[in-house]
Scaffold this active site. Sequence first.
Site, PDB file in Angstrom:
ATOM      1  N   SER A 192       7.363   9.661  11.635  1.00 31.14           N
ATOM      2  CA  SER A 192       6.315   9.636  10.614  1.00 31.14           C
ATOM      3  C   SER A 192       6.917   9.705   9.219  1.00 31.14           C
ATOM      4  O   SER A 192       7.422  10.762   8.794  1.00 31.14           O
ATOM      5  CB  SER A 192       5.342  10.805  10.809  1.00 31.14           C
ATOM      6  OG  SER A 192       4.430  10.873   9.729  1.00 31.14           O
ATOM      7  N   LYS A 240      -3.746   6.531  14.665  1.00 31.63           N
ATOM      8  CA  LYS A 240      -3.921   5.803  13.407  1.00 31.63           C
ATOM      9  C   LYS A 240      -5.401   5.854  13.018  1.00 31.63           C
ATOM     10  O   LYS A 240      -6.135   6.735  13.450  1.00 31.63           O
ATOM     11  CB  LYS A 240      -3.415   4.371  13.565  1.00 31.63           C
ATOM     12  CG  LYS A 240      -1.908   4.272  13.763  1.00 31.63           C
ATOM     13  CD  LYS A 240      -1.158   4.666  12.506  1.00 31.63           C
ATOM     14  CE  LYS A 240       0.327   4.455  12.626  1.00 31.63           C
ATOM     15  NZ  LYS A 240       1.040   4.804  11.377  1.00 31.63           N
ATOM     16  N   ARG A 242       2.855   6.081  -3.397  1.00 29.45           N
ATOM     17  CA  ARG A 242       3.969   6.891  -3.879  1.00 29.45           C
ATOM     18  C   ARG A 242       4.189   6.719  -5.377  1.00 29.45           C
ATOM     19  O   ARG A 242       4.554   7.676  -6.068  1.00 29.45           O
ATOM     20  CB  ARG A 242       5.218   6.535  -3.069  1.00 29.45           C
ATOM     21  CG  ARG A 242       5.125   7.040  -1.615  1.00 29.45           C
ATOM     22  CD  ARG A 242       6.003   6.249  -0.664  1.00 29.45           C
ATOM     23  NE  ARG A 242       6.049   6.835   0.673  1.00 29.45           N
ATOM     24  CZ  ARG A 242       5.123   6.634   1.621  1.00 29.45           C
ATOM     25  NH1 ARG A 242       4.070   5.871   1.368  1.00 29.45           N
ATOM     26  NH2 ARG A 242       5.243   7.200   2.811  1.00 29.45           N
ATOM     27  N   GLY A 286      -4.971   8.489   5.475  1.00 26.72           N
ATOM     28  CA  GLY A 286      -4.064   9.515   5.963  1.00 26.72           C
ATOM     29  C   GLY A 286      -2.884   9.712   5.034  1.00 26.72           C
ATOM     30  O   GLY A 286      -2.389  10.841   4.873  1.00 26.72           O
ATOM     31  N   GLN A 323       5.125   9.649   6.669  1.00 35.69           N
ATOM     32  CA  GLN A 323       4.219  10.477   5.886  1.00 35.69           C
ATOM     33  C   GLN A 323       4.624  11.946   5.940  1.00 35.69           C
ATOM     34  O   GLN A 323       4.571  12.660   4.934  1.00 35.69           O
ATOM     35  CB  GLN A 323       2.784  10.281   6.374  1.00 35.69           C
ATOM     36  CG  GLN A 323       2.255   8.882   6.110  1.00 35.69           C
ATOM     37  CD  GLN A 323       0.873   8.655   6.676  1.00 35.69           C
ATOM     38  OE1 GLN A 323       0.232   9.573   7.198  1.00 35.69           O
ATOM     39  NE2 GLN A 323       0.396   7.437   6.583  1.00 35.69           N
ATOM     40  N   LYS A 359       0.825  -1.213   0.000  1.00 35.52           N
ATOM     41  CA  LYS A 359       0.000   0.000   0.000  1.00 35.52           C
ATOM     42  C   LYS A 359       0.859   1.263   0.000  1.00 35.52           C
ATOM     43  O   LYS A 359       0.595   2.211  -0.758  1.00 35.52           O
ATOM     44  CB  LYS A 359      -0.925  -0.035   1.220  1.00 35.52           C
ATOM     45  CG  LYS A 359      -1.998   1.044   1.252  1.00 35.52           C
ATOM     46  CD  LYS A 359      -3.147   0.642   2.161  1.00 35.52           C
ATOM     47  CE  LYS A 359      -2.774   0.671   3.634  1.00 35.52           C
ATOM     48  NZ  LYS A 359      -2.887   2.038   4.218  1.00 35.52           N
ATOM     49  N   SER A 360       1.894   1.292   0.834  1.00 36.40           N
ATOM     50  CA  SER A 360       2.743   2.483   0.922  1.00 36.40           C
ATOM     51  C   SER A 360       3.454   2.766  -0.393  1.00 36.40           C
ATOM     52  O   SER A 360       3.528   3.919  -0.845  1.00 36.40           O
ATOM     53  CB  SER A 360       3.775   2.303   2.037  1.00 36.40           C
ATOM     54  OG  SER A 360       3.155   2.250   3.297  1.00 36.40           O
ATOM     55  N   ARG A 368      -6.514  -2.966  10.377  1.00 37.28           N
ATOM     56  CA  ARG A 368      -5.476  -3.724  11.081  1.00 37.28           C
ATOM     57  C   ARG A 368      -6.058  -4.470  12.282  1.00 37.28           C
ATOM     58  O   ARG A 368      -5.652  -5.598  12.573  1.00 37.28           O
ATOM     59  CB  ARG A 368      -4.359  -2.798  11.560  1.00 37.28           C
ATOM     60  CG  ARG A 368      -3.721  -1.934  10.481  1.00 37.28           C
ATOM     61  CD  ARG A 368      -2.820  -2.713   9.555  1.00 37.28           C
ATOM     62  NE  ARG A 368      -2.182  -1.806   8.594  1.00 37.28           N
ATOM     63  CZ  ARG A 368      -1.663  -2.179   7.448  1.00 37.28           C
ATOM     64  NH1 ARG A 368      -1.690  -3.436   7.082  1.00 37.28           N
ATOM     65  NH2 ARG A 368      -1.115  -1.287   6.634  1.00 37.28           N
ATOM     66  N   ASP A 422       2.798  -0.891  11.925  1.00 40.97           N
ATOM     67  CA  ASP A 422       1.511  -1.404  11.450  1.00 40.97           C
ATOM     68  C   ASP A 422       1.243  -2.821  11.928  1.00 40.97           C
ATOM     69  O   ASP A 422       0.099  -3.297  11.865  1.00 40.97           O
ATOM     70  CB  ASP A 422       1.458  -1.378   9.922  1.00 40.97           C
ATOM     71  CG  ASP A 422       1.305   0.032   9.383  1.00 40.97           C
ATOM     72  OD1 ASP A 422       0.809   0.898  10.122  1.00 40.97           O
ATOM     73  OD2 ASP A 422       1.685   0.272   8.222  1.00 40.97           O
TER      74      ASP A 422
END
Length: 432
Positions: free
Chosen positions: A169, A346, A28, A96, A171, A23-24, A392, A319
């Site tokens: 973070s 989260k 990107r 987020g 993000q 997902k991350s 999660r 996570d």
Amino acid sequence: MTTRAVHPASNPLRGAVEVPGDKSVSHRALILGALAEGATRIENLAPGADVAATRRCLEALGVRVEAEGETVVVHGRGLEESLAPSPHALDAQNSGTTTRLLMGVLSGQTFEAEITGDDSLRRRPMKRVAEPLRRMGAEIELRDGEYSPVRIRGRRPLHALRYELPVPSAQVKSALLLASLFADEKSSVRDPFGTRDHTERMLSAMTTSEGLSASGDRITFRPTALHGGCSISVPRDVSSASFFLAAAALVEGSDVTLPGVGLNPTRTGFLEIIREMGGRVRASGRNEAEVEPRGTLRARFSPLYGVRVEARRLPALVDEVPVLAVLATQAHGATRIEGAGELRVKESNRLEGVASNLRRMGARAEVQGDALCVEGPTPLRGAEVDTTGDHRLAMAFAVAALVAEGETVLSDARCVEVSYPGFFEDLEKLSS
């Protein structure tokens, strides 16, 4: 809201599962593809709702995204041409990552934009991203000074920034690196926590050698064009894989294989911890040729033992804390997970949610400051689990249900679609 009943495993878990794309990395790839010159082809894009939200936001900003079979093609607009203003607020839904990364991108545009989302997203902190972006020259308004909707008036060029992350973070770090694409000089971000580095890896692959450099824990980026016309292969998500690794370790006789999983060192903390607990988890066939390393993971049943997880290790497994806590209920001795305060902000308050739901199932679990403490082994019993709409938590307690006595009911099972739409089907396949 869709409840789902999960029953104890009647058979060992055996076989192979191909978990979704990371997902991350997928977020990107879409965003950097949109800012690159030319077309970027993305293979194995994550199928969940969060990544779909990023795609729709980019399309609302004038980016053309097409599907060619199982490949997604992003037609980049380049850095010189602004994205197109959207007539409506951008809906990040529950993501987020979408919100924070786009805050960085939109800070360098020449128009006003607004990002909103669902109730859960509107409770998550955005000031940590807004403050350094304001220092770069963007005008950003937050609800109550902290939350979305986020209103952004960008400027170009932005001021260069030298910044040290105050919280672990990735993000925030990624938002600043994306904003630095539009700065007047080179910017740098110091990351003393060692958070995930997907943005840095992808920027390095899409720019010249003069673009991004790293020295110790400081990343420096000099504004430069992003080269499209490339292919990005997204590895399978190690966070999604963790649920099957944990299930195999818990259910007697299990032997599960997960091919093509991302093995980025900033994301493999869970693998290290489960091995320290006595788990039989092995990685093989490691491939370093891609931007993101990957390999095959195999996990088998094994007795487990409690461990202490120091705060410095949390960024590489943040996570996976919910499913790690589930493992701890069946481990011999105490497990203490320190520095877990970030879990409070989260998709839900995961820290309290994990502890309270474990207690419902008969486990000995409590929160002590920013630490989560679990004493094992404890027989688990089926219960009504409040997932609070957090994917999660839903997946972690589905794993717990496999070794509980009686039926476990998850209050909102549909939330797994945020990251892993086929999770329950894959879990059932292994035990059939």
